[in-house]
Design an enzyme around this catalytic site. Structure first.
Site, PDB file in Angstrom:
ATOM      1  N   HIS A 195      25.034   2.608  27.441  1.00 23.23           N
ATOM      2  CA  HIS A 195      25.921   3.528  26.720  1.00 23.23           C
ATOM      3  C   HIS A 195      25.990   4.839  27.486  1.00 23.23           C
ATOM      4  O   HIS A 195      24.970   5.364  27.920  1.00 23.23           O
ATOM      5  CB  HIS A 195      25.393   3.792  25.305  1.00 23.23           C
ATOM      6  CG  HIS A 195      26.188   4.821  24.562  1.00 23.23           C
ATOM      7  ND1 HIS A 195      27.396   4.533  23.967  1.00 23.23           N
ATOM      8  CD2 HIS A 195      25.985   6.137  24.358  1.00 23.23           C
ATOM      9  CE1 HIS A 195      27.881   5.620  23.410  1.00 23.23           C
ATOM     10  NE2 HIS A 195      27.046   6.622  23.631  1.00 23.23           N
ATOM     11  N   ASP A 231      27.783   5.836   9.338  1.00 22.32           N
ATOM     12  CA  ASP A 231      27.988   6.802  10.427  1.00 22.32           C
ATOM     13  C   ASP A 231      29.446   7.251  10.462  1.00 22.32           C
ATOM     14  O   ASP A 231      29.749   8.418  10.684  1.00 22.32           O
ATOM     15  CB  ASP A 231      27.596   6.186  11.779  1.00 22.32           C
ATOM     16  CG  ASP A 231      27.980   7.129  12.916  1.00 22.32           C
ATOM     17  OD1 ASP A 231      27.402   8.222  12.969  1.00 22.32           O
ATOM     18  OD2 ASP A 231      28.898   6.799  13.698  1.00 22.32           O
ATOM     19  N   ARG A 262      30.894  15.520   9.425  1.00 24.26           N
ATOM     20  CA  ARG A 262      30.325  16.453  10.416  1.00 24.26           C
ATOM     21  C   ARG A 262      31.440  17.164  11.178  1.00 24.26           C
ATOM     22  O   ARG A 262      31.360  18.351  11.487  1.00 24.26           O
ATOM     23  CB  ARG A 262      29.423  15.700  11.401  1.00 24.26           C
ATOM     24  CG  ARG A 262      28.072  15.316  10.814  1.00 24.26           C
ATOM     25  CD  ARG A 262      27.364  14.307  11.696  1.00 24.26           C
ATOM     26  NE  ARG A 262      27.153  14.803  13.047  1.00 24.26           N
ATOM     27  CZ  ARG A 262      27.030  14.020  14.130  1.00 24.26           C
ATOM     28  NH1 ARG A 262      27.082  12.711  14.013  1.00 24.26           N
ATOM     29  NH2 ARG A 262      26.851  14.544  15.308  1.00 24.26           N
ATOM     30  N   SER A 319      23.487   8.906  15.300  1.00 21.49           N
ATOM     31  CA  SER A 319      24.845   8.361  15.218  1.00 21.49           C
ATOM     32  C   SER A 319      25.082   7.346  16.349  1.00 21.49           C
ATOM     33  O   SER A 319      25.539   6.221  16.115  1.00 21.49           O
ATOM     34  CB  SER A 319      25.841   9.528  15.308  1.00 21.49           C
ATOM     35  OG  SER A 319      27.129   9.084  15.610  1.00 21.49           O
ATOM     36  N   LYS A 325      24.828   2.670  15.981  1.00 25.07           N
ATOM     37  CA  LYS A 325      25.883   1.736  16.355  1.00 25.07           C
ATOM     38  C   LYS A 325      25.398   0.798  17.457  1.00 25.07           C
ATOM     39  O   LYS A 325      25.703  -0.383  17.464  1.00 25.07           O
ATOM     40  CB  LYS A 325      27.120   2.512  16.802  1.00 25.07           C
ATOM     41  CG  LYS A 325      27.791   3.213  15.631  1.00 25.07           C
ATOM     42  CD  LYS A 325      28.890   4.166  16.046  1.00 25.07           C
ATOM     43  CE  LYS A 325      28.368   5.425  16.655  1.00 25.07           C
ATOM     44  NZ  LYS A 325      29.251   6.563  16.697  1.00 25.07           N
TER      45      LYS A 325
HETATM   46  N1  URA Z   1      29.196  10.085  19.762  1.00 23.94           N
HETATM   47  C1  URA Z   1      28.810   9.492  18.621  1.00 23.94           C
HETATM   48  O1  URA Z   1      28.963   8.280  18.460  1.00 23.94           O
HETATM   49  N2  URA Z   1      28.245  10.250  17.662  1.00 23.94           N
HETATM   50  C2  URA Z   1      28.035  11.576  17.799  1.00 23.94           C
HETATM   51  O2  URA Z   1      27.500  12.194  16.897  1.00 23.94           O
HETATM   52  C3  URA Z   1      28.452  12.184  18.990  1.00 23.94           C
HETATM   53  C4  URA Z   1      29.032  11.422  19.967  1.00 23.94           C
END
Ligand code: URA
Length: 435
Positions: free
Chosen positions: A82, A161, A168, A183, A187
């Site tokens: 990632h 999320d 947010r 976050s 995922k």
């Molecule tokens: N990318 C994400 O998936 N979440 C965040 O909080 C910031 C960047």
């Protein structure tokens, strides 16, 4: 349990338990806690922080709010990569088939987002016919056949999320390290992986502009990995200039094909080999990174990585003729050279501005509903430290809409700082962080 008590506990600076975090996340996702209470908790976390255990518990609660893929029917270790995102960052498109060709299963899921960095999914979709919306069964079947599939994240992954991220975004609480770390990791861990290599970018084109913040984020994510029993390594890498030369969807695919054929820009090759070698190490294929890089270099030069990419394109419905002959990929009608206005060295590049310039040509979205133009973008000729003469080409803009050119040209021109002083060479891989 009451949301009010949880907010108050955090406000006083106390540590939340696993049960309290799970209660809050689950109730909020189901609509049992209103936005105003969730906003206040997010803001309290922003100011008071969370320790590693609370962050891991938040990650698990968000991960468990939706589908968690079970890939145990696929033999072998499943390792993903990632990136926190950067301009010209096309590494995944080379890395996934390359590492798959070396015997590691790479179940790569990318999210959709806005911003100046461009998206892996848009880049792949510039290949005519390429589908990033495989069903779960197709995804698993492709992984069994060729070790690799690259798809968009299902709506059913970590819905908590999704809801919290939207809140947010509206409440000024994006830039909290435990909230970002949980976050991203919620995922990624829902993909059913055994290990994860993180590319945390820092510099003028990155989400984390300061290296100190990138390191904090990387340490947080590595700690989540450790607490949830996953192998995680994070590399802190340079984003003070675009990666490779191409920015824009089909332009980046063309550059990926070059690298997969054993050619292409050195910085892009170096970072791909480094990240890939760590993936092989996490999968237990090699016991040191140098050995991993040797294997991957061989797979780039002997055609096996390219062949795996071609197989992936074919299995995901893409037109392989456009891969074998990249002139069949979308290309823009017009081009315009950006010329240097002075002689000297490239001292700095405002990489975010370069990413925005590419989006202004139509390569990225400002709003979710915007349509992108797969053909447009920028190819950079000169990068940090390069010597340039007045009138020499710095970059080539590829465009279709003539009304967007003048403003974009100006933006790009303003992104280069040229000086008579030769700058110090920057390190591409800054630090390696393990839990
Ligand atoms: N990318 C994400 O998936 N979440 C965040 O909080 C910031 C960047």
């Amino acid at each position: 349990m009451r949301a009010y008590d949880i907010i108050l506990k955090k406000r006083k600076g106390n540590k939340l338990t696993k049960e309290e975090i799970a209660f809050f996340v689950n109730s909020y996702t189901k609509g049992g806690i209103p936005d105003y209470q969730a906003s206040v908790l997010l803001m309290t976390i922003y100011f008071k922080g969370m320790d590693d255990e609370e962050t891991a518990n938040l990650t698990e609660a968000m991960m468990n709010s939706g589908d968690v893929y079970d890939l145990s029917s696929i033999s072998g270790k499943k390792i993903d990569k990632h990136s926190t995102g950067g301009v010209g960052d096309k590494v995944s498109i080379i890395l996934a088939p390359l590492v798959a060709s070396a015997g590691v299963v790479v179940p790569m899921m990318s999210g959709r987002g806005l911003g100046h960095t461009g998206e892996t999914l848009d880049k792949l979709e510039s290949i005519p016919g390429f589908r990033t919306n495989l069903t779960k069964d197709e995804f698993i079947s492709n992984l069994k056949k060729i070790n690799v599939a690259m798809i968009g994240q299902s709506e059913l992954i970590a819905p908590a999320d999704k809801k919290l991220y939207a809140l947010r975004d509206l409440t000024g609480t994006i830039e909290s390290i435990p909230l970002i770390a949980s976050s991203i990791m919620s995922k990624k861990l829902a993909e059913g992986i055994d290990g994860l290599v993180l590319d945390v970018k820092t510099g003028s084109g990155a989400f984390m502009k300061k290296e100190r913040d990138a390191v904090r984020l990387a340490k947080n994510m590595a700690a989540i990995g450790k607490k949830t029993g996953k192998k995680v390594v994070a590399l802190i890498t340079d984003m003070d200039q675009p990666l490779g030369n191409a920015i824009g969807n089909s332009l980046e695919i063309k550059e990926c094909i070059e690298v997969l054929k054993g050619r292409g820009p050195q910085d892009l090759i170096d970072i791909t080999l480094e990240l890939g070698a760590y993936m092989l190490k996490l999968a237990g294929k090699v016991n040191n990174v140098a050995k991993g890089k040797d294997i991957l270099k061989r797979h780039l030069s002997d055609g096996s990585a390219y062949q795996r990419f071609r197989d992936m394109v074919e299995l995901q419905g893409g037109d392989v003729r456009a891969i074998d002959n990249p002139s069949l990929l979308p290309s823009a009608k017009f081009s315009k050279e950006l010329l240097s206005e002075r002689t000297g060295y490239i001292l700095k590049m405002d990489t975010e501005a370069i990413g925005i310039a590419s989006c202004m040509l139509g390569a990225g979205r400002e709003k979710v509903e915007d349509k992108i133009d797969p053909a447009v973008g920028i190819v950079i000729d000169k990068k940090n430290g390069d010597k340039v003469k007045i009138g020499e080409r710095l970059a080539l803009l590829h465009y279709n809409a003539e009304d967007r050119l003048a403003e974009t040209y100006k933006k790009l021109q303003g992104a280069y700082l040229i000086s008579s002083k030769r700058p110090k060479k920057r390190q591409l891989i800054r630090r390696i962080i393990m839990a």
